[in-house]
Design a protein around this motif. Structure first.
Motif, mmCIF file in Angstrom:
data_model
loop_
_atom_site.group_PDB
_atom_site.id
_atom_site.type_symbol
_atom_site.label_atom_id
_atom_site.label_comp_id
_atom_site.label_asym_id
_atom_site.label_seq_id
_atom_site.Cartn_x
_atom_site.Cartn_y
_atom_site.Cartn_z
ATOM 1 N N SER A 192 -12.942 -20.100 -8.212
ATOM 2 C CA SER A 192 -12.268 -18.981 -8.963
ATOM 3 C C SER A 192 -10.802 -18.602 -8.124
ATOM 4 C CB SER A 192 -12.934 -17.767 -9.137
ATOM 5 O OG SER A 192 -14.047 -17.952 -10.010
ATOM 6 N N PHE A 193 -11.174 -18.525 -6.839
ATOM 7 C CA PHE A 193 -9.982 -18.185 -5.698
ATOM 8 C C PHE A 193 -9.000 -19.129 -5.736
ATOM 9 C CE2 PHE A 193 -8.554 -18.340 -1.606
ATOM 10 C CZ PHE A 193 -8.001 -17.039 -1.396
ATOM 11 N N ALA A 194 -9.290 -20.422 -6.230
ATOM 12 C CA ALA A 194 -8.127 -21.462 -6.440
ATOM 13 C C ALA A 194 -7.116 -20.965 -7.354
ATOM 14 C CB ALA A 194 -8.626 -22.727 -6.462
ATOM 15 N N GLN A 195 -7.709 -20.118 -8.240
ATOM 16 C CA GLN A 195 -6.742 -19.574 -9.426
ATOM 17 C C GLN A 195 -6.158 -18.275 -9.272
ATOM 18 O OE1 GLN A 195 -6.206 -22.213 -11.575
ATOM 19 N NE2 GLN A 195 -8.103 -23.512 -10.233
ATOM 20 N N VAL A 196 -6.387 -17.792 -8.339
ATOM 21 C CA VAL A 196 -5.904 -16.587 -7.688
ATOM 22 C C VAL A 196 -4.443 -16.773 -7.454
ATOM 23 C CG1 VAL A 196 -5.673 -14.621 -6.160
ATOM 24 C CG2 VAL A 196 -7.963 -15.373 -7.183
ATOM 25 N N PRO A 197 -3.560 -15.772 -8.219
ATOM 26 C CA PRO A 197 -1.849 -16.294 -8.091
ATOM 27 C C PRO A 197 -1.321 -15.721 -6.846
ATOM 28 C CG PRO A 197 -2.509 -14.380 -9.617
ATOM 29 C CD PRO A 197 -3.991 -14.730 -9.232
ATOM 30 N N ASP A 198 -0.236 -16.619 -6.402
ATOM 31 C CA ASP A 198 0.492 -16.358 -5.242
ATOM 32 C C ASP A 198 0.841 -14.593 -5.141
ATOM 33 O OD1 ASP A 198 1.094 -17.668 -3.054
ATOM 34 O OD2 ASP A 198 2.900 -17.675 -3.458
ATOM 35 N N ALA A 199 0.924 -14.160 -6.001
ATOM 36 C CA ALA A 199 1.388 -12.606 -5.868
ATOM 37 C C ALA A 199 0.180 -11.761 -5.817
ATOM 38 C CB ALA A 199 2.175 -12.329 -7.124
ATOM 39 N N HIS A 200 -1.083 -12.364 -5.724
ATOM 40 C CA HIS A 200 -2.220 -11.424 -5.287
ATOM 41 C C HIS A 200 -2.148 -10.772 -3.829
ATOM 42 C CE1 HIS A 200 -6.240 -9.930 -4.770
ATOM 43 N NE2 HIS A 200 -6.481 -10.041 -6.088
ATOM 44 N N ALA A 201 -2.499 -9.524 -3.641
ATOM 45 C CA ALA A 201 -2.423 -9.098 -2.339
ATOM 46 C C ALA A 201 -3.132 -9.989 -1.259
ATOM 47 C CB ALA A 201 -2.936 -7.547 -2.375
ATOM 48 N N ILE A 202 -4.111 -10.483 -1.777
ATOM 49 C CA ILE A 202 -4.931 -11.553 -0.738
ATOM 50 C C ILE A 202 -4.171 -12.546 -0.208
ATOM 51 C CG2 ILE A 202 -6.074 -13.180 -2.358
ATOM 52 C CD1 ILE A 202 -7.917 -11.386 0.381
ATOM 53 N N ARG A 203 -3.329 -13.058 -1.105
ATOM 54 C CA ARG A 203 -2.313 -14.074 -0.791
ATOM 55 C C ARG A 203 -1.121 -13.872 0.138
ATOM 56 N NH1 ARG A 203 -5.100 -18.738 -2.462
ATOM 57 N NH2 ARG A 203 -5.825 -18.727 -4.431
ATOM 58 N N ARG A 204 -0.867 -12.645 0.062
ATOM 59 C CA ARG A 204 0.303 -11.935 0.773
ATOM 60 C C ARG A 204 0.061 -11.405 1.910
ATOM 61 N NH1 ARG A 204 5.242 -13.198 -1.968
ATOM 62 N NH2 ARG A 204 4.289 -14.662 -3.297
ATOM 63 N N ASN A 205 -1.393 -11.272 2.376
ATOM 64 C CA ASN A 205 -1.979 -10.271 3.387
ATOM 65 C C ASN A 205 -1.859 -11.179 4.681
ATOM 66 O OD1 ASN A 205 -3.142 -8.678 5.177
ATOM 67 N ND2 ASN A 205 -4.458 -7.615 3.810
ATOM 68 N N PRO A 206 -1.054 -11.046 5.612
ATOM 69 C CA PRO A 206 -0.996 -11.689 6.704
ATOM 70 C C PRO A 206 -2.056 -11.445 7.951
ATOM 71 C CG PRO A 206 0.788 -10.438 6.806
ATOM 72 C CD PRO A 206 0.218 -10.310 5.792
ATOM 73 N N ASN A 207 -2.721 -10.206 7.725
ATOM 74 C CA ASN A 207 -3.641 -9.842 8.717
ATOM 75 C C ASN A 207 -5.075 -10.477 8.391
ATOM 76 O OD1 ASN A 207 -2.014 -7.566 9.445
ATOM 77 N ND2 ASN A 207 -2.235 -6.740 7.472
ATOM 78 N N LEU A 208 -5.073 -11.388 7.481
ATOM 79 C CA LEU A 208 -6.475 -12.115 7.133
ATOM 80 C C LEU A 208 -6.219 -13.523 7.102
ATOM 81 C CD1 LEU A 208 -7.399 -9.823 3.924
ATOM 82 C CD2 LEU A 208 -8.206 -9.557 6.278
ATOM 83 N N GLY A 209 -7.391 -13.993 7.753
ATOM 84 C CA GLY A 209 -7.595 -15.487 7.740
ATOM 85 C C GLY A 209 -8.761 -16.312 7.689
ATOM 86 N N ASP A 210 -9.711 -15.036 7.965
ATOM 87 C CA ASP A 210 -11.275 -15.751 7.891
ATOM 88 C C ASP A 210 -11.613 -16.739 6.685
ATOM 89 O OD1 ASP A 210 -12.720 -14.860 9.889
ATOM 90 O OD2 ASP A 210 -13.976 -13.521 8.944
ATOM 91 N N HIS A 211 -11.026 -16.469 5.714
ATOM 92 C CA HIS A 211 -11.375 -17.236 4.384
ATOM 93 C C HIS A 211 -10.614 -18.700 4.555
ATOM 94 C CE1 HIS A 211 -7.567 -15.080 3.852
ATOM 95 N NE2 HIS A 211 -7.457 -15.928 2.524
#
Ligand SMILES: C[S@@+](CC[C@H](N)C(=O)[O-])C[C@H]1O[C@@H](n2cnc3c(N)ncnc32)[C@H](O)[C@@H]1O
Length: 396
Positions: A192-211
């Motif tokens: 499901s995550f692979a389909q999350v769009p590029d504009a979703h906050a998760i893909r724009r948040n440079p503070n996160l990398g664990d995933h």
């Protein structure tokens, strides 16, 4: 709790290979001895007395290994108890301790809610755990019950704004896949995550990398079934409600409202921190130390009698950069912070060796004592808020 235990049995966190202990020591806050001493004991702990430690929710062992190794390197006695729900995590932590031939560590499988039966401890590490309890306040109360008078807690808990994008995904994956066992949950969540769009906050948040690092990291960040974040005001409040008082955050500079605004004269310190957290927007964890609310904060010795330590930067290299007025910006998470240190303070930095007092450092330079103390004040004001300078007599 079963769901959480199942997760960490299937995906011990963080993902670690004991063979890597031969190559590197993972360091991080909390639970660096000089930092603990600085925040909890005024830099004056008597380290000849054994430190009784509980690592509560020790996971695969990062905090445990760091503390055991640094105390052994410093030649300081300790007894460390590791406690975690997950036997798979414990096995990795045990193998890391064995790989380093460290002694004095006892391993227990169980809940930190029962910590009171194991104490008392002089220091409790609880990093990345309390926000996964159904009732974090109950966890804090249990740890309080395990702490000896004069002891302290090193904590890390999640903060909301720097984790933008995480919680909608956790909610969605739990609704969709929460009925599945952990490995199947991960598989479907990744699809499901692979389909999350590029504009979703998760893909724009440079503070996160664990995933992006490992399956354990992906699960811990995005598929967790028991996870909450605390705004700074909420965290300080739950500490107070459970008998703790905040000794300090490791990077207090993050919460400094003066970086953003003129501070209204009648605004209390906690509101200032809360507003700074909102304005900064990048804080993803609160990392710091707390003591029992009924323990007084230690009286600090005169500044010149304190023994400073730098973070990991070699003093000579830092002194050279300061002397040349070429100090690179400091990286804090995804942010760059500019630190201003007068070039004339360079010889003071060069004199830091973890054993000399501030007075001895000043005497070793061509600066007079008044000028030396003035420059030391500027140096400390620049470095202490970012956790780059601590005071501790551990090596004396
Ligand atoms: C995110 S990991 C953090 C591990 C480690 N402290 C670190 O910072 O690397 C959370 C750990 O807390 C453990 N845990 C969760 N609830 C617990 C509880 N009630 N008692 C003991 N351990 C618990 C989990 O099994 C897991 O290993």
């Amino acid at each position: 709790m079963t769901d959480v235990r199942d997760q960490y049995e299937a995906f011990p966190y963080p993902a670690r290979d004991p063979a890597d202990e031969a190559k590197r020591l993972i360091k991080g806050s909390p639970s660096i001895p000089v930092e603990m001493d600085h925040h909890l004991w005024g830099g004056q702990r008597d380290w000849s007395q054994p430190l009784r430690v509980l690592v509560a929710g020790g996971g695969t062992g990062d905090g445990l290994v760091q503390l055991a190794q640094l105390l052994q390197d410093a030649g300081k006695p300790c007894q460390i108890t590791y406690l975690d729900l997950s036997t798979a995590s414990r096995k990795i932590a045990e193998a890391r301790i064995a790989a380093r031939k460290l002694s004095g560590v006892m391993f227990h499988t169980g809940s930190l809610l029962d910590a009171g039966e194991m104490g008392p401890f002089d220091y409790i590490d609880c990093c990345g755990v309390l926000h996964h309890l159904p009732d974090p306040a109950a966890g804090l109360r249990a740890l309080h019950g395990a702490l000896a008078p004069g002891g302290g807690l090193g904590f890390m808990v999640y903060a909301p704004y720097g984790r933008a994008g995480v919680y909608p995904l956790q909610a969605a994956f739990n609704t969709l896949y929460g009925h599945l066992p952990p490995k199947a949950r991960l598989k479907h969540a990744k699809a499901s995550f692979a389909q999350v769009p590029d504009a979703h906050a998760i893909r724009r948040n440079p503070n996160l990398g664990d995933h992006k690092q490992s399956d354990a990291g992906f699960y811990d960040l995005l598929v967790h079934s028991q996870d909450r974040a605390f705004a700074v005001g909420d965290w300080v409040e739950v500490l107070a409600d459970t008998g703790w008082s905040l000794a300090g955050f490791t990077r207090a500079g993050l919460y400094d409202l003066t970086a953003f605004a003129d501070v209204p004269a009648d605004m209390d310190a906690l509101t200032q921190m809360a507003v700074a957290e909102q304005l900064r927007g990048t804080i993803k964890t609160h990392v710091g130390y707390a003591r029992r609310a009924d323990d007084p904060a230690p009286a600090l010795p005169q500044l010149v009698a304190r023994i400073p330590h730098l973070g990991d930067a070699p003093p000579a290299a830092l002194a050279k950069a300061v002397a040349a007025d070429k100090l690179p910006p400091l990286r804090v998470g995804a942010e760059q912070i500019t630190v201003n240190i007068p070039t004339k303070a360079a010889p003071l930095i060069a004199g830091i060796n973890g054993q000399r007092t501030v007075a001895e450092i000043i005497t070793g330079t061509a600066l007079g004592s008044a000028e030396g103390e003035r420059l030391w004040g500027k140096l400390a004001a620049a470095l202490v808020p970012w956790g780059l300078l601590h005071y501790s007599a551990i090596l004396r």
